[in-house]
Design a protein around this motif. Structure first.
Motif, mmCIF file in Angstrom:
data_model
loop_
_atom_site.group_PDB
_atom_site.id
_atom_site.type_symbol
_atom_site.label_atom_id
_atom_site.label_comp_id
_atom_site.label_asym_id
_atom_site.label_seq_id
_atom_site.Cartn_x
_atom_site.Cartn_y
_atom_site.Cartn_z
ATOM 1 N N MET A 14 29.849 34.821 0.314
ATOM 2 C CA MET A 14 28.553 34.544 0.553
ATOM 3 C C MET A 14 27.547 35.460 -0.269
ATOM 4 N N SER A 15 27.808 36.913 -0.157
ATOM 5 C CA SER A 15 26.885 37.602 -0.904
ATOM 6 C C SER A 15 27.140 37.643 -2.500
ATOM 7 N N ILE A 16 28.251 37.253 -2.875
ATOM 8 C CA ILE A 16 28.609 37.279 -4.336
ATOM 9 C C ILE A 16 27.864 35.876 -4.765
ATOM 10 N N TYR B 49 14.175 40.007 1.197
ATOM 11 C CA TYR B 49 15.035 39.571 2.295
ATOM 12 C C TYR B 49 16.049 40.330 2.645
ATOM 13 N N GLY B 50 16.701 40.728 1.826
ATOM 14 C CA GLY B 50 18.122 41.490 1.824
ATOM 15 C C GLY B 50 18.012 42.911 2.071
ATOM 16 N N VAL C 163 13.813 37.217 -2.329
ATOM 17 C CA VAL C 163 15.457 37.096 -1.770
ATOM 18 C C VAL C 163 15.807 38.841 -1.746
ATOM 19 N N ALA D 247 25.082 34.864 -3.354
ATOM 20 C CA ALA D 247 23.687 34.947 -3.600
ATOM 21 C C ALA D 247 23.103 35.947 -4.805
ATOM 22 N N THR D 248 24.146 36.717 -4.994
ATOM 23 C CA THR D 248 23.899 37.687 -6.188
ATOM 24 C C THR D 248 23.816 36.944 -7.433
#
Length: 64
Positions: free
Chosen positions: A1-3, A54-55, A51, A5-6
């Motif tokens: 998920m984080s990959i 938010y992170g 974004v 989003a990045t």
């Protein structure tokens, strides 16, 4: 998920940079598309910053 989003943030930021870069060429050509570049950048950069904010927001209370 984080990959994912990045990658998405990087792509949106690159689209914003592309929008800024296209302003000079559109003005040199004399067509009316020089408005699209700042508009694209004006939507992409706040999206990226929201974004990132938010992170970072859930991490900040750990440092207080």
């Amino acid at each position: 998920m984080s990959i994912g989003a990045t990658f998405a943030v990087a792509v949106v930021f690159a689209r914003g940079l592309l929008g800024i870069a296209q302003v000079g060429t559109a003005r040199a050509r004399g067509d009316g598309t020089h408005v699209l570049g700042p508009t694209r950048a004006g939507t992409c950069f706040p999206a990226c910053s929201s974004v990132v904010t938010y992170g970072i927001h859930p991490i900040l209370p750990q440092f207080h």
